[in-house]
Scaffold this motif. Structure first.
Motif, PDB file in Angstrom:
ATOM      1  N   LYS A 409     110.498  50.348  33.519  1.00 44.66           N
ATOM      2  CA  LYS A 409     111.669  49.388  35.018  1.00 44.66           C
ATOM      3  C   LYS A 409     111.082  49.697  36.055  1.00 44.66           C
ATOM      4  O   LYS A 409     110.795  49.486  37.133  1.00 44.66           O
ATOM      5  N   ARG A 410     110.817  51.674  36.034  1.00 41.56           N
ATOM      6  CA  ARG A 410     110.814  51.187  37.465  1.00 41.56           C
ATOM      7  C   ARG A 410     109.740  52.844  37.169  1.00 41.56           C
ATOM      8  O   ARG A 410     109.413  53.899  38.101  1.00 41.56           O
ATOM      9  N   PRO A 411     107.812  51.918  37.057  1.00 39.83           N
ATOM     10  CA  PRO A 411     107.359  53.611  36.504  1.00 39.83           C
ATOM     11  C   PRO A 411     106.777  53.917  38.113  1.00 39.83           C
ATOM     12  O   PRO A 411     105.853  55.341  38.266  1.00 39.83           O
ATOM     13  N   ASP A 412     107.008  53.661  39.304  1.00 40.05           N
ATOM     14  CA  ASP A 412     106.610  53.826  40.997  1.00 40.05           C
ATOM     15  C   ASP A 412     107.601  55.221  41.673  1.00 40.05           C
ATOM     16  O   ASP A 412     106.866  55.527  42.109  1.00 40.05           O
ATOM     17  N   LEU A 413     108.498  55.256  40.568  1.00 37.52           N
ATOM     18  CA  LEU A 413     109.154  56.655  41.263  1.00 37.52           C
ATOM     19  C   LEU A 413     108.664  57.976  40.810  1.00 37.52           C
ATOM     20  O   LEU A 413     108.087  57.797  39.671  1.00 37.52           O
ATOM     21  N   GLU A 414     109.501  58.616  41.519  1.00 40.58           N
ATOM     22  CA  GLU A 414     108.906  60.087  41.484  1.00 40.58           C
ATOM     23  C   GLU A 414     109.033  60.557  40.921  1.00 40.58           C
ATOM     24  O   GLU A 414     110.630  60.712  40.911  1.00 40.58           O
ATOM     25  N   ARG A 415     108.287  61.057  39.771  1.00 39.24           N
ATOM     26  CA  ARG A 415     108.740  62.000  38.491  1.00 39.24           C
ATOM     27  C   ARG A 415     108.109  63.299  38.619  1.00 39.24           C
ATOM     28  O   ARG A 415     107.250  63.550  38.419  1.00 39.24           O
ATOM     29  N   PRO A 416     109.309  64.186  39.883  1.00 38.87           N
ATOM     30  CA  PRO A 416     108.455  65.849  39.998  1.00 38.87           C
ATOM     31  C   PRO A 416     108.670  66.861  38.259  1.00 38.87           C
ATOM     32  O   PRO A 416     107.766  67.014  38.116  1.00 38.87           O
ATOM     33  N   TYR A 417     108.985  66.057  37.682  1.00 37.80           N
ATOM     34  CA  TYR A 417     109.237  67.034  36.248  1.00 37.80           C
ATOM     35  C   TYR A 417     109.357  65.841  35.749  1.00 37.80           C
ATOM     36  O   TYR A 417     109.954  65.163  35.477  1.00 37.80           O
ATOM     37  N   LYS A 418     108.530  65.708  33.942  1.00 37.34           N
ATOM     38  CA  LYS A 418     108.442  64.988  32.819  1.00 37.34           C
ATOM     39  C   LYS A 418     109.322  65.697  31.891  1.00 37.34           C
ATOM     40  O   LYS A 418     108.902  66.452  31.490  1.00 37.34           O
ATOM     41  N   ALA A 419     109.996  64.553  31.693  1.00 36.21           N
ATOM     42  CA  ALA A 419     111.071  65.005  30.612  1.00 36.21           C
ATOM     43  C   ALA A 419     109.156  65.772  28.839  1.00 36.21           C
ATOM     44  O   ALA A 419     108.303  65.391  28.958  1.00 36.21           O
ATOM     45  N   PHE A 420     109.853  66.986  28.728  1.00 37.74           N
ATOM     46  CA  PHE A 420     108.770  68.358  27.821  1.00 37.74           C
ATOM     47  C   PHE A 420     109.372  67.429  26.150  1.00 37.74           C
ATOM     48  O   PHE A 420     109.900  66.465  25.599  1.00 37.74           O
ATOM     49  N   GLY A 421     107.409  67.193  25.667  1.00 39.80           N
ATOM     50  CA  GLY A 421     107.957  66.707  24.817  1.00 39.80           C
ATOM     51  C   GLY A 421     107.555  65.280  24.260  1.00 39.80           C
ATOM     52  O   GLY A 421     107.978  64.896  23.424  1.00 39.80           O
ATOM     53  N   TYR A 422     107.780  63.911  25.931  1.00 40.51           N
ATOM     54  CA  TYR A 422     108.052  62.655  25.398  1.00 40.51           C
ATOM     55  C   TYR A 422     106.599  62.606  24.676  1.00 40.51           C
ATOM     56  O   TYR A 422     105.479  62.573  25.127  1.00 40.51           O
ATOM     57  N   PRO A 423     106.872  61.523  24.231  1.00 42.78           N
ATOM     58  CA  PRO A 423     108.010  60.502  23.765  1.00 42.78           C
ATOM     59  C   PRO A 423     109.003  61.408  22.770  1.00 42.78           C
ATOM     60  O   PRO A 423     109.840  61.072  21.784  1.00 42.78           O
ATOM     61  N   PHE A 424     108.104  62.120  22.394  1.00 36.30           N
ATOM     62  CA  PHE A 424     108.152  63.139  20.120  1.00 36.30           C
ATOM     63  C   PHE A 424     109.697  63.098  20.273  1.00 36.30           C
ATOM     64  O   PHE A 424     111.196  63.118  20.138  1.00 36.30           O
ATOM     65  N   LEU A 425     109.634  64.462  21.232  1.00 36.02           N
ATOM     66  CA  LEU A 425     111.791  65.017  21.295  1.00 36.02           C
ATOM     67  C   LEU A 425     112.188  64.327  21.702  1.00 36.02           C
ATOM     68  O   LEU A 425     114.140  64.366  21.243  1.00 36.02           O
ATOM     69  N   PRO A 426     112.780  64.031  23.046  1.00 35.65           N
ATOM     70  CA  PRO A 426     113.867  62.827  23.571  1.00 35.65           C
ATOM     71  C   PRO A 426     113.820  61.312  22.131  1.00 35.65           C
ATOM     72  O   PRO A 426     115.557  61.524  21.891  1.00 35.65           O
ATOM     73  N   PHE A 427     113.110  61.316  21.767  1.00 33.40           N
ATOM     74  CA  PHE A 427     113.390  60.284  20.845  1.00 33.40           C
ATOM     75  C   PHE A 427     114.017  61.012  18.975  1.00 33.40           C
ATOM     76  O   PHE A 427     114.812  60.013  18.287  1.00 33.40           O
ATOM     77  N   LEU A 428     113.557  62.092  18.761  1.00 36.84           N
ATOM     78  CA  LEU A 428     114.002  62.655  17.694  1.00 36.84           C
ATOM     79  C   LEU A 428     115.787  62.777  18.216  1.00 36.84           C
ATOM     80  O   LEU A 428     116.205  63.427  16.997  1.00 36.84           O
ATOM     81  N   TYR A 429     115.600  63.087  19.719  1.00 31.35           N
ATOM     82  CA  TYR A 429     117.267  63.892  19.814  1.00 31.35           C
ATOM     83  C   TYR A 429     118.065  62.533  19.184  1.00 31.35           C
ATOM     84  O   TYR A 429     118.976  62.318  18.772  1.00 31.35           O
ATOM     85  N   ILE A 430     117.819  61.068  19.526  1.00 28.54           N
ATOM     86  CA  ILE A 430     117.705  60.200  19.604  1.00 28.54           C
ATOM     87  C   ILE A 430     118.327  59.583  18.162  1.00 28.54           C
ATOM     88  O   ILE A 430     119.611  59.491  17.270  1.00 28.54           O
ATOM     89  N   ILE A 431     117.629  60.117  17.305  1.00 28.81           N
ATOM     90  CA  ILE A 431     117.830  59.825  15.857  1.00 28.81           C
ATOM     91  C   ILE A 431     118.962  60.575  14.837  1.00 28.81           C
ATOM     92  O   ILE A 431     119.735  60.218  14.646  1.00 28.81           O
ATOM     93  N   VAL A 432     118.469  62.083  15.569  1.00 28.79           N
ATOM     94  CA  VAL A 432     120.017  62.671  15.094  1.00 28.79           C
ATOM     95  C   VAL A 432     121.351  62.617  15.661  1.00 28.79           C
ATOM     96  O   VAL A 432     121.719  62.707  14.186  1.00 28.79           O
TER      97      VAL A 432
END
Length: 469
Positions: A409-432
């Motif tokens: 939705k907002r690809p243009d927003l500045e992301r000084p830090y990106k989620a570690f292990g994206y998309p695998f780790l955030p997705f793993l959290y969602i499943i568990v």
């Protein structure tokens, strides 16, 4: 534009303060108590340890995923802001509504009650058995009064400005970390017995559940095992919760784009390691049956009795009182910032958006204080945990899924830090977390169901109170 209003806050908190707020808000009373219930549910050293390791892993994964969001929106309000940006105002409101009705206030009440539980250990008349007033089915006991007094006192300290509460938070949290580490080290040095450790680990992976009525163990597998694991994880997850409090006060943190995410990672990692070590110490010092049957679930009291003798129980009671006091200070400080940000968006009482002379949202602090005190009077503390944890999990799942939504939705927003292990780790959290939420709703419908119902009541409230566009 309401963004500039965020700058009314003073940026007075550094990386150490942020990390200490995460650690201080996480370590409350849980680590000293819930291992008894976990042991009764799964009945073995291996599973007890695994549940704490799993809880630590998913907590750290969630925290490092939040880092991306906190760097994108480095202002007060934290999780509420992320949900509103990803899903719109209704979801943001539902979170804020649940946060005020159950999550933050319910946690403050439960921690206040834990404080009074251990105060009564030092001075018997403060216990919940000392009934002061009775009318119909309602009973007012001394422990409830103690809980409410601590909540009022901490709210007052916080209303005088962030500096006082920051110094108190950092000092008490350092005392708390050192005393917990001290307990672990002394446990291993003075009281660890090879025969206790070997007996506890002899049958490390056979799962069984403890029948309190008969005082005996019953083997469990299949559905009963899944039920046991999900019930056991309520305690460990509750003990590891409230790490996101630092995102609520991002408006008062120096260099928030860097420091909020780093505080989240360092804080959750420190606590997860301490928790696993504490449980290994329990297993080295206390026979498994005694962990499961600890009086009032006070496992740490049993451990310190083995370590220091009778004086140990006084040491631990004082330690837990410091721990719960600091924990509630962090919760009270962070909670009011969410109501402040919601009020700025026209989604909460207008008065919550006003900062007092000390640059803190005093009205929001006192509103939170009154409702948390009312929850102390309900007296159903075990239920409070189920009540809180189901909604907490639902919103963590939505927030972490929000990272995926916002990248599209907002690809243009500045992301000084990106989620570690994206998309695998955030997705793993969602499943568990989703699997756990479903298991909880099925196995603890009476308490978790109420939590979900309170959350859903927010939908009509939103439409009835929504300002006309």
């Amino acid at each position: 534009m309401q963004e500039n209003n965020q700058e009314d806050f003073k940026r007075e908190l550094g990386l150490l303060d942020g990390t200490m707020l995460v650690v201080g808000s996480m370590i409350g009373s849980g680590i000293f108590i819930v291992s008894a219930d976990i042991t009764r549910q799964v009945g073995s050293a291996g599973w007890l340890t695994l549940i704490w390791v799993l809880t630590g892993l998913i907590t750290v994964i969630a925290a490092v995923s939040y880092g991306e969001l906190s760097a994108m929106f480095p202002k007060a309000g934290g999780q509420y802001v992320y949900l509103k940006e990803a899903y719109g105002k209704l979801t943001g409101f539902l979170y804020g509504w649940s946060f005020f009705a159950v999550i933050q206030t319910g946690t403050i009440a439960a921690v206040g009650v834990a404080f009074s539980k251990f105060a009564a250990y030092l001075y018997e008349p403060l216990s919940d058995e000392n009934i002061l007033f009775e009318i119909g089915s309602f009973k007012l006991n001394a422990a409830q009064i103690v809980s409410i007094i601590t909540i009022v006192l901490l709210t007052y300290i916080n209303s005088r400005g962030v500096k006082n509460s920051k110094i108190m938070q950092t000092v008490l949290t350092i005392i708390k970390i050192l005393s917990l580490l001290g307990l672990i080290v002394f446990g291993f040095i003075l009281a660890a017995k090879a025969e206790v450790w070997n007996a506890n680990w002899a049958d490390a992976w056979s799962t069984r559940s403890f029948n309190v009525a008969s005082g005996s163990w019953l083997p469990i597998s299949g559905t009963a095992l899944i039920t046991g694991i999900s019930a056991a994880m309520v305690g460990s997850l509750f003990s590891s919760d409230a790490w996101n409090g630092v995102t609520f006060i991002a408006g008062e943190i120096k260099n928030p784009k860097r420091n909020v995410g780093l505080s989240l990672f360092l804080g959750t990692l420190i606590v997860s390691v301490i928790y696993v070590l504490a449980n290994l110490m329990y297993l080295a010092v206390i026979p498994l049956d005694e962990i499961a049957t600890a009086k009032s679930d006070r496992v740490a009291v049993v451990a310190s009795q083995y370590i220091f003798g009778d004086i140990g129980t006084l040491i631990i009671a004082l330690m837990i009182m410091i721990s719960t006091f600091a924990c509630n200070n962090g919760l009270i400080m962070a909670g009011a910032r969410v109501y402040y940000t919601m009020a700025k968006d026209g989604l909460f009482f207008k008065k919550a958006a006003i900062l007092n002379d000390a640059s803190v949202p005093a009205w929001a602090l006192w509103a939170q204080c009154i409702w948390a005190s009312a929850l102390c009077l309900t007296g159903k503390y075990g239920d409070l945990l189920d009540f809180v944890i189901i909604i907490v999990l639902i919103f963590y799942i939505l927030t972490i899924y929000g990272i995926f939504i916002l990248r599209k939705k907002r690809p243009d927003l500045e992301r000084p830090y990106k989620a570690f292990g994206y998309p695998f780790l955030p997705f793993l959290y969602i499943i568990v977390a989703s699997a756990l939420s479903i298991a909880l709703l099925i196995t603890k419908t009476s308490t978790c169901g109420w939590g979900v119902l309170i959350m859903l009541i927010g939908i009509p409230v939103y439409y009835m109170t929504k300002p006309k566009e």
